[in-house]
Design a protein around this motif. Structure first.
Motif, short mmCIF file in Angstrom:
data_model
loop_
_atom_site.label_atom_id
_atom_site.label_comp_id
_atom_site.label_asym_id
_atom_site.label_seq_id
_atom_site.Cartn_x
_atom_site.Cartn_y
_atom_site.Cartn_z
N CYS A 109 1.80 -5.60 -9.91
CA CYS A 109 1.23 -4.48 -9.19
C CYS A 109 -0.06 -4.02 -9.88
O CYS A 109 -0.09 -3.91 -11.12
N PRO A 110 -1.15 -3.76 -9.15
CA PRO A 110 -2.39 -3.30 -9.78
C PRO A 110 -2.15 -2.07 -10.66
O PRO A 110 -1.39 -1.17 -10.30
N LYS A 111 -2.80 -2.04 -11.81
CA LYS A 111 -2.58 -0.97 -12.78
C LYS A 111 -2.83 0.40 -12.19
O LYS A 111 -2.12 1.37 -12.50
N VAL A 112 -3.82 0.52 -11.30
CA VAL A 112 -4.16 1.81 -10.73
C VAL A 112 -3.04 2.35 -9.84
O VAL A 112 -2.93 3.56 -9.61
N ILE A 113 -2.17 1.46 -9.36
CA ILE A 113 -1.08 1.87 -8.47
C ILE A 113 0.17 2.27 -9.24
O ILE A 113 0.95 3.12 -8.79
N ARG A 114 0.38 1.69 -10.41
CA ARG A 114 1.65 1.87 -11.12
C ARG A 114 2.05 3.33 -11.35
O ARG A 114 3.22 3.67 -11.22
N PRO A 115 1.11 4.24 -11.69
CA PRO A 115 1.53 5.63 -11.89
C PRO A 115 2.09 6.29 -10.64
O PRO A 115 2.75 7.34 -10.73
N HIS A 116 1.85 5.69 -9.48
CA HIS A 116 2.27 6.30 -8.22
C HIS A 116 3.49 5.62 -7.60
O HIS A 116 3.85 5.88 -6.46
N TRP A 160 8.15 -7.98 -8.88
CA TRP A 160 6.85 -7.79 -8.25
C TRP A 160 6.04 -6.65 -8.88
O TRP A 160 4.80 -6.69 -8.87
N VAL A 161 6.70 -5.66 -9.44
CA VAL A 161 5.99 -4.55 -10.06
C VAL A 161 5.13 -5.03 -11.23
O VAL A 161 4.08 -4.46 -11.52
N GLN A 162 5.53 -6.13 -11.86
CA GLN A 162 4.74 -6.68 -12.96
C GLN A 162 3.37 -7.19 -12.49
O GLN A 162 2.46 -7.34 -13.30
#
Length: 426
Positions: A256-263, A252-254
């Motif tokens: 995940c919106p890019k803006v969320i991934r760093p968090h 599911w992380v694939q």
């Protein structure tokens, strides 16, 4: 309306966070409360209970942007009589807490009610939250999708028949997966161990502020973009036939919106995402056996943002002809930069004239599938090299997410994996 009951057994992680936040907020409010003669040490418990219900309700409103603007509640003693929904709460505690939070701390905006005693009609008092307080709620882990229950990333609900499959469309245009009847290739075998580790990996999101939370919200549908948190396993999917494409999917992380991934957090630890610069353009040169130009492959004009040069590549890859590619570029520009739409064709030519030596690979389905195959081999090699060091990663085609403490390992391994796989092309 103000929540009258808090179901503490529904989400234990949230219950702990709510209790912690309640104690912190009360400690910050207590000096101001103590200045009011209505407050006594003996009434502390009443204030803690009242504040917890307010916090719970504020967090719920903040968790559903676009759906709720206020928490409404009666702000008169009659609303808290014994038989009412709020009979277990103290009216004096509620009113004084709101006064202190609004006036002394500016956390909230109090919109007084318009109740008419004669007609029995009107509005309750409405409480709005200011941006600073919303940020605070987010940092206390009180704001999240599907509040107060939360979303839990679920295991793959539709297991693939194998870790290595062929993807195709049936007569009804439904995606179907068929297991490939062969032994796993050496790099594919590492998916078995990778998936064991991914199954045990605890992934969460630590939003830094309310603006980032809003970025993960789909206002059109009134729901979070993370509602599809399904899948914690990777599989390799070839397109139509073995050896065609072969990218890794399934987690599911694939999605995940890019803006969320760093968090994201892995096992409560911050993450690091490393990526290959200009991967697809670099691989096009590798396929041709030609040395790529030095510098940034997308930064070819001082007048045009790099973003639009990269957009030209990505839209070309997904098109079957020059006409379709330019149309897709114009459509993207219409949303992000309408003034460039008339220049789409000229910019397309500028980009591909700069990369003229690989232009003959365009609109060649076999070439693109070959690129994806090499890309997936590199991803598998990165996974394998990391596993040898006991490190688990989630691949996103040309980037990889690991725990932040393994950033140096990832940065070291990625060029080694690229060199190893591309050397096999010679």
């Amino acid at each position: 309306p103000l929540w009258a009951r808090i179901e503490n057994d529904q989400n234990s992680k949230y219950s702990r966070a709510l209790d912690d936040a309640n104690r912190k907020l009360f400690a910050s409010l207590k000096p101001s409360l103590s200045l009011n003669p209505k407050y006594t040490r003996a009434s502390t418990k009443l204030y803690l209970v009242a504040l917890k219900h307010l916090l719970h309700s504020f967090a719920h409103v903040a968790s559903f942007p676009g759906k709720y603007d206020y928490v409404s509640l009666p702000l008169n003693p009659n609303g808290y009589h014994t038989e009412s929904n709020y009979g277990h709460l103290s009216y004096s505690a509620i009113s004084l807490l709101l006064e202190v939070m609004g006036k002394a701390h500016g956390f909230i905006l109090v919109n007084k009610g318009t109740y008419n005693r004669e007609t029995g009609e009107g509005q309750w008092t409405r409480i709005g939250l200011n941006p600073t307080f919303k940020d605070w709620l987010v940092k206390q882990r009180l704001v999240f999708p599907n509040h107060p229950y939360g979303y839990t990333a679920r295991p793959t609900s539709n297991p693939k028949p194998s870790l290595v499959v062929i993807s195709s469309l049936d007569d009804d245009d439904q995606r179907v997966y068929t297991a490939i009847e062969r032994e796993f290739a050496p790099r594919e075998q590492f998916l078995v161990e990778a998936n064991k580790r991914l199954k045990r990996l605890k992934i969460d999101i630590a939003y830094p502020d309310y603006a980032t939370y809003l970025a993960s919200w789909n206002f059109k549908d009134g729901s979070s973009k993370l509602t599809g948190m399904i899948g914690n396993q990777l599989f390799r999917s070839f397109s139509e036939q073995d050896g065609s494409g072969g990218r890794l999917w399934g987690h599911w992380v694939q999605r995940c919106p890019k803006v969320i991934r760093p968090h994201l957090t892995f096992d409560r630890q911050p993450v690091y995402e490393g990526d290959y610069a200009s991967m697809q353009m670099t691989l096009m040169y590798a396929l041709k056996g030609i040395e790529k130009p030095s510098g940034d492959l997308y930064d070819i004009s001082d007048d045009i943002r790099r973003y639009w040069m990269k957009t030209i590549l990505t839209k070309t890859i997904g098109s079957s002809s020059r006409t379709q590619a330019i149309g897709a570029i114009r459509k993207e520009m219409k949303v992000g930069s309408p003034d460039l739409m008339s220049e789409a064709e000229d910019l397309y030519e500028m980009f591909w004239n700069y990369h003229a030596v690989v232009r003959d690979l365009l609109f060649n389905g076999g070439a693109w599938k070959r690129l994806q195959l090499i890309e997936s081999e590199i991803a598998l090699e990165v996974i394998a090299m990391l596993l040898e060091r006991g490190i688990v990663t989630i691949p996103l085609h040309d980037s990889f997410i690991v725990k932040e403490k393994f950033a140096d390992d990832l940065d070291e391994i990625m060029p080694l994996a690229y060199k190893k796989v591309t050397s096999e092309l010679q």
